[in-house]
Scaffold this motif. Sequence first.
Motif, PDB file in Angstrom:
ATOM      1  N   UNK A 446       7.922   5.781   7.743  1.00 43.07           N
ATOM      2  CA  UNK A 446       7.121   6.842   8.339  1.00 43.07           C
ATOM      3  C   UNK A 446       7.917   8.150   8.420  1.00 43.07           C
ATOM      4  N   UNK A 447       9.190   8.040   8.784  1.00 41.37           N
ATOM      5  CA  UNK A 447       9.975   9.239   9.079  1.00 41.37           C
ATOM      6  C   UNK A 447      10.293  10.072   7.840  1.00 41.37           C
ATOM      7  N   UNK A 448      10.454   9.435   6.697  1.00 44.87           N
ATOM      8  CA  UNK A 448      10.811  10.198   5.499  1.00 44.87           C
ATOM      9  C   UNK A 448       9.603  10.821   4.822  1.00 44.87           C
ATOM     10  N   UNK A 449       8.422  10.541   5.333  1.00 47.97           N
ATOM     11  CA  UNK A 449       7.222  11.130   4.758  1.00 47.97           C
ATOM     12  C   UNK A 449       6.901  10.621   3.376  1.00 47.97           C
ATOM     13  N   UNK A 450       7.190   9.329   3.133  1.00 47.07           N
ATOM     14  CA  UNK A 450       6.902   8.762   1.820  1.00 47.07           C
ATOM     15  C   UNK A 450       5.405   8.724   1.561  1.00 47.07           C
ATOM     16  N   UNK A 451       5.047   8.677   0.287  1.00 43.30           N
ATOM     17  CA  UNK A 451       3.631   8.643  -0.092  1.00 43.30           C
ATOM     18  C   UNK A 451       2.945   7.421   0.531  1.00 43.30           C
ATOM     19  N   UNK A 452       1.801   7.655   1.139  1.00 44.88           N
ATOM     20  CA  UNK A 452       1.000   6.604   1.775  1.00 44.88           C
ATOM     21  C   UNK A 452       1.749   5.911   2.907  1.00 44.88           C
ATOM     22  N   UNK A 453       2.713   6.612   3.541  1.00 45.05           N
ATOM     23  CA  UNK A 453       3.500   5.981   4.600  1.00 45.05           C
ATOM     24  C   UNK A 453       2.648   5.611   5.805  1.00 45.05           C
ATOM     25  N   UNK A 454       1.610   6.408   6.076  1.00 46.08           N
ATOM     26  CA  UNK A 454       0.772   6.121   7.241  1.00 46.08           C
ATOM     27  C   UNK A 454       0.012   4.814   7.077  1.00 46.08           C
ATOM     28  N   UNK A 455      -0.356   4.501   5.859  1.00 42.55           N
ATOM     29  CA  UNK A 455      -1.075   3.248   5.585  1.00 42.55           C
ATOM     30  C   UNK A 455      -0.443   2.577   4.366  1.00 42.55           C
ATOM     31  N   UNK A 456       0.769   2.018   4.547  1.00 41.65           N
ATOM     32  CA  UNK A 456       1.462   1.425   3.397  1.00 41.65           C
ATOM     33  C   UNK A 456       0.670   0.261   2.818  1.00 41.65           C
ATOM     34  N   UNK A 457       0.768   0.113   1.515  1.00 47.05           N
ATOM     35  CA  UNK A 457       0.059  -0.954   0.833  1.00 47.05           C
ATOM     36  C   UNK A 457       0.807  -2.263   0.860  1.00 47.05           C
ATOM     37  N   UNK A 458       0.206  -3.308   0.318  1.00 45.42           N
ATOM     38  CA  UNK A 458       0.820  -4.640   0.397  1.00 45.42           C
ATOM     39  C   UNK A 458       2.151  -4.741  -0.336  1.00 45.42           C
ATOM     40  N   UNK A 459       2.318  -4.011  -1.440  1.00 47.28           N
ATOM     41  CA  UNK A 459       3.597  -4.093  -2.160  1.00 47.28           C
ATOM     42  C   UNK A 459       4.726  -3.489  -1.334  1.00 47.28           C
ATOM     43  N   UNK A 460       4.443  -2.359  -0.668  1.00 42.39           N
ATOM     44  CA  UNK A 460       5.459  -1.744   0.188  1.00 42.39           C
ATOM     45  C   UNK A 460       5.765  -2.638   1.377  1.00 42.39           C
ATOM     46  N   UNK A 461       4.743  -3.171   2.013  1.00 36.36           N
ATOM     47  CA  UNK A 461       4.951  -4.009   3.198  1.00 36.36           C
ATOM     48  C   UNK A 461       5.727  -5.279   2.857  1.00 36.36           C
ATOM     49  N   UNK A 462       5.501  -5.797   1.663  1.00 35.34           N
ATOM     50  CA  UNK A 462       6.176  -7.034   1.277  1.00 35.34           C
ATOM     51  C   UNK A 462       7.687  -6.842   1.197  1.00 35.34           C
ATOM     52  N   UNK A 463       8.140  -5.640   0.861  1.00 35.38           N
ATOM     53  CA  UNK A 463       9.572  -5.359   0.781  1.00 35.38           C
ATOM     54  C   UNK A 463      10.215  -5.171   2.160  1.00 35.38           C
ATOM     55  N   UNK A 464       9.398  -5.076   3.207  1.00 32.06           N
ATOM     56  CA  UNK A 464       9.916  -4.869   4.550  1.00 32.06           C
ATOM     57  C   UNK A 464       9.685  -6.072   5.456  1.00 32.06           C
ATOM     58  N   UNK A 465       9.158  -7.150   4.901  1.00 34.90           N
ATOM     59  CA  UNK A 465       8.791  -8.331   5.679  1.00 34.90           C
ATOM     60  C   UNK A 465       9.697  -9.495   5.295  1.00 34.90           C
ATOM     61  N   UNK A 466      10.101 -10.299   6.297  1.00 35.45           N
ATOM     62  CA  UNK A 466      11.008 -11.415   6.052  1.00 35.45           C
ATOM     63  C   UNK A 466      10.301 -12.766   6.107  1.00 35.45           C
ATOM     64  N   UNK A 467       8.974 -12.770   6.078  1.00 35.17           N
ATOM     65  CA  UNK A 467       8.238 -14.029   6.078  1.00 35.17           C
ATOM     66  C   UNK A 467       8.033 -14.577   4.680  1.00 35.17           C
TER      67      UNK A 467
END
Length: 519
Positions: A446-467
Amino acid sequence: MNGARSLLTTLVDQGVDVCFANPGTSEMHFVAALDTVPGMRGVLTLFEGVATGAADGYARMSGKPAAVLLHLGPGLGNGLANLHNARRAHVPMVVVVGDHATYHKKYDAPLESDIDALAHTVSGWVRRTLDVGDIAVDAVDAVAASRAGVVSTMIVPADVSWNDGEPTEPLPAGHPAPGIDDDAVREAADALNSGVPTVLLVGGDATLAPGLSAAVRIAERTGAKVLCETFPARLQRGAGVPAVERLAYFAEGAEAQLVGAEHLILAGAASPVSFFAYPGRPSDLVPQGCEVHVLAGHSGAAAALEQLADDVAPGTTASVAPLMRPDLPTGELTAFSAAAVIGALLPEGAVVVDESNTAGVGVAAATAGAPGHDVLTLTGGAIGYGMPAAIGAAMAAPDRPVLSLQADGSAMYTVSALWTQARENLDVTTVIFGNGAYDILRIELQRVGAENAATPGPSALRLLDLGSPTLDFVKIAEGMGVPARRVSTAEDLAAALTEAFAAPGPHLIEAVVPSLVNT
């Protein structure tokens, strides 16, 4: 004697008596020599990053260098992250890297690499020993350089280790204490007496009780604000110790702490900058128009502060933090209730190795009034530091309990440190904050203002999840000989901590807490 024995003997003579090691073929003569030089304790780690992190923790608590033994360039490469943290912490360390025999290097064997170039990225002193007669001199110089607060790296070819020869007698190495710059003290006193808003930022050796006491004396007499660097190498705090606020990690928080300052005095700390660049935000956190004064570097900062305090606040005594623990919470575990449990139960004289990262956001406040303790922090930001550093801290201070606070993501970088804790029967209690995510990266997205940061998609979320699959730290720890349990309530965490602190040897508690970030 052969080169390896000469090297070990010299290190012991210079006060280096522990070596954290992950050796290979080119270091076997060093390994064999351990049985002929009984003053050196060899400690095996299963990964080079554990060896370098353990040496860092040992140096922070003992104040003297440990040795590290690594295998060729790849071994050094595996240890670089925690050598980076050690470099930032200005701790003494002697790294011995074995290399191919001098006559073998021209064949470009599979493990051949540019060790010298790798070493220079994290070392303040690097030397390649090419003759057995030079090895004692080089070892003395390495230890002397390390005592100035740098990582020293000796590169020792295999044939230099196995060859016999008469070593050159080294000259005694002096370790003069840094002097106090009287002009810098006068300049700082003038700034403090100017009557305008002044901030005193402390770091280096000023984060132990004498330096903190001097800084607080100055602040209480002059009205200056005292801050501690964000990630001190070793911070003494708690009841009976002068309390100093740490500079915030996020740039916005640090800017708020520094706003309005017209003078900034650096005592063992670097001038503050943001940890990362952000679109549209400045990197330099010093307020516009603020004058920066360097009182002292990382070593000698405490002595300079004491002289400055005697000049501007003669005859004063610093106030200290009162004993004030939080009440034990109840109910489902959260990051903040877990912090309260830790604050309520932290033993007197504990060494807290903190790599809890985002999940440990409440720990500093919850332990501010706990009995006096030391905190070791992630100086260079390279994660995978906590559990290795706990090894070194426990060996340097065997009469003190060590509490290792660890985030789940960074735990996996150097989780094999648990095996060494078990093998050496170290009194370390590890608390894993298990939130199943890289929470800090969720925040930074969110802080770096990346594209679609407000509503990240599944590919982005998968890289931040440890499940998928879920990490099971209880099974991991038990598989390496460390008793472990999982807790999800404040009551269960309190019971687990109480039992772990009461029983000798290593223990692990996986504290299941929710993520702090909504996704």
